[in-house]
Scaffold this active site. Structure first.
Site, PDB file in Angstrom:
ATOM      1  N   SER A 156      43.688   1.690  61.232  1.00  0.00           N
ATOM      2  CA  SER A 156      45.134   1.687  61.383  1.00  0.00           C
ATOM      3  C   SER A 156      45.618   0.545  62.286  1.00  0.00           C
ATOM      4  CB  SER A 156      45.547   3.063  61.911  1.00  0.00           C
ATOM      5  OG  SER A 156      46.919   3.258  61.738  1.00  0.00           O
ATOM      6  N   HIS A 209      43.687   8.406  55.461  1.00  0.00           N
ATOM      7  CA  HIS A 209      43.772   7.362  56.485  1.00  0.00           C
ATOM      8  C   HIS A 209      42.522   7.342  57.375  1.00  0.00           C
ATOM      9  CE1 HIS A 209      46.206   4.568  58.804  1.00  0.00           C
ATOM     10  NE2 HIS A 209      46.057   5.265  59.908  1.00  0.00           N
ATOM     11  N   ASP A 259      45.357   7.572  51.353  1.00  0.00           N
ATOM     12  CA  ASP A 259      46.195   7.201  52.485  1.00  0.00           C
ATOM     13  C   ASP A 259      47.554   6.740  51.966  1.00  0.00           C
ATOM     14  OD1 ASP A 259      47.174   6.459  54.932  1.00  0.00           O
ATOM     15  OD2 ASP A 259      45.881   4.701  55.179  1.00  0.00           O
TER      16      ASP A 259
END
Ligand SMILES: *[C@@H]1O[C@H](CO)[C@@H](O)[C@H](O)[C@H]1NC(C)=O
Ligand SMILES: *[C@@H]1O[C@H](CO)[C@@H](O)[C@H](O)[C@H]1NC(C)=O
Ligand SMILES: *[C@@H]1O[C@H](CO)[C@@H](O)[C@H](O)[C@H]1NC(C)=O
Ligand SMILES: *[C@@H]1O[C@H](CO)[C@@H](O)[C@H](O)[C@H]1NC(C)=O
Length: 449
Positions: free
Chosen positions: A164, A428, A368
């Site tokens: 991320s 994610h 994600d």
């Protein structure tokens, strides 16, 4: 300061000595290998916490295995907490051994960055990092200190893995580290960087939300229209360099997605955790888009159970955390201070890394949304790297985490120093969702398979 955690290392040292004197391989129970941790003061009033685990492979000494640094996102998400106990460390958040821990194939270095994250802390509010350059220069101070104090790691292949916002930080840090190694200011065997579901080009993520959700039956025509409209506004703000405005519009775009999808989970579109009433009500009452963004993107990394673990048994074990510093206590400020950086792209940094010959891996979870795979492919297509046409011409190859199964776990494409992994059935947090293929990917990236 060299820290010898009294509780766990002493008996292990004895074990190691015994092992050495008999020439036997020491068989340490998972989660009880050698560990060290400490603070490094990276700037005046800025203290960064790191935690190192030596690899615990039954057949291999740690010196035969790579060193992997893990960087969490947010910004404000803690590597020593979330990455360690929820994703790749030896123990899960119930302190039970993790079958798919990366520790069996690498030593692991968790660093709470930017300063103020996790157990890291600042003494003055003016000290928080406000841009990627500061994040990178702080980390370089930490790495310089780490590799000079732990010379046994100077020649071991060193890789940075990230998730991320950690991916954006990893790119910036990798470039500075590469330069420092070239200049001889840091002695380490830097071997590559892996960007997981990474926030490299935020606007490409936002622009692909509509088409992605629509193709997954999570938007109707009207919803697609609404999401696309607000995404265009984000693009417009980014193109004009109005990054704070773009951040505000990003938050608006998320709200439009939520309204039109019955509250899809941004981290895995196929799972929907029960809403927590406290979060919901505080979301309704806050006017500030930054606070809403923080609640959506950092709070889940600091969930109550993990917070209790870190502020309870873990801080007791570590023994060096200042009394008035609580794990996650400054995360909100870390996040708010980066407001002007969120929407800035880092594609040109990836280009510089590729140009410099650094090995770059991009990996992304199929499910994600916040950083969907279509958005990642979009910024990869924008790279100016001369080898990109050849990369694009390649066909991907399937990967299987279980060699006896025909179930495809991932696809991979790799050309020269760029590799892309499409991880199936993961959101994610790739290692949390698909631990086996995540471990296999780490081994492939670090040249162990
Ligand atoms: C493991 O490697 C370190 C560093 O090279 C070395 O000092 C140590 O003796 C090795 N241990 C074993 C058990 O081989
Ligand atoms: C800096 O902050 C830590 C953690 O809150 C605190 O324990 C320490 O006393 C502070 N140091 C100074 C010089 O204010
Ligand atoms: C880096 O690691 C590789 C693989 O173990 C090794 O061949 C190489 O000599 C190392 N380089 C340095 C500078 O330590
Ligand atoms: C970098 O990637 C290339 C291509 O996959 C590979 O041959 C090489 O061994 C990698 N180097 C390191 C240090 O991982």
């Amino acid at each position: 300061m060299e820290l010898a955690p009294r509780i766990c290392v002493l008996p292990l040292l004895l074990l190691l000595l015994l092992g050495l004197s008999t020439g036997a391989v020491v068989d340490l129970p998972t989660g009880e290998g050698k560990e060290v941790w400490d603070y490094v003061t990276v700037r005046k009033d800025a203290h960064m916490f790191w935690w190192l685990y030596y690899a615990t492979n039954p057949c291999k000494n740690f010196s035969e295995l790579p060193l992997v640094m893990w960087l969490q996102g947010g910004p404000g998400g803690s590597s020593t907490g979330f990455g360690n106990f929820e994703e790749i460390g030896p123990l899960d958040s119930d302190l039970k051994p993790r079958r798919t821990t990366w520790l069996q194939s690498a030593s692991l270095l968790f660093v709470d960055n930017p300063v103020g994250t996790g157990f890291s802390y600042v003494n003055k509010s003016a000290i928080y990092a406000r841009d990627l350059a500061t994040v990178a220069s702080d980390m370089l101070v930490l790495l310089e200190s780490f590799f000079s104090c732990r010379q046994e790691f100077q020649t071991i292949p060193f890789y940075i893995f990230s998730e991320s916002y950690g991916g954006k930080m990893a790119a910036g840090i990798a470039l500075e580290l590469h330069k420092a190694v070239q200049q001889g200011t840091i002695k380490c065997n830097f071997s590559g960087v892996a960007l997981g579901d990474s926030w490299i080009s935020p606007v490409d993520s936002v622009l692909s939300w509509g088409p992605y959700l629509y193709s997954m039956s999570l938007l109707d025509d009207q919803g697609l229209e609404e999401v696309s409209q607000v995404a265009e506004q984000v693009l417009d703000a980014v193109n004009k360099g109005l990054y704070k405005e773009a951040t505000q519009l990003w938050e608006e775009a998320e709200a439009v997605v939520e309204q039109n999808t019955d509250g899809v989970n941004f981290y895995n579109i196929l799972t929907k955790p029960a809403p927590t009433s406290t979060v919901k009500s505080s979301l309704e009452f806050t006017q500030n888009h930054l606070v809403r963004l923080y609640q959506r993107h950092v709070r889940h990394l600091n969930r109550d159970k993990l917070s209790q673990l870190m502020n309870g048994p873990i801080r007791k074990k570590l023994g060096i955390i200042p009394q008035d510093c609580s794990w996650g206590g400054q995360a909100n400020d870390v996040f708010l201070n980066m407001e002007g950086d969120f929407m800035k792209p880092a594609i040109s940094i990836v280009d510089e890394l590729l140009e410099a010959g650094v090995n770059v891996t991009v990996y992304n979870g199929q499910l994600d949304l916040i950083v969907d795979t279509m958005g990642q492919e979009a910024w990869v297509r924008k790279l100016k790297w001369a080898e990109l046409p050849k990369f694009n011409q390649l066909k991907w190859k399937p990967l299987y985490s279980d060699p006896t199964s025909s179930e495809t776990s991932a696809f991979v494409k790799s050309h020269e120093n760029l590799a892309f992994f499409w991880i199936l059935r993961a959101g994610h947090m790739v290692p949390s969702d698909q631990g086996d293929i995540a471990l296999k990917m780490m081994k492939l990236v670090t040249q162990q398979e």
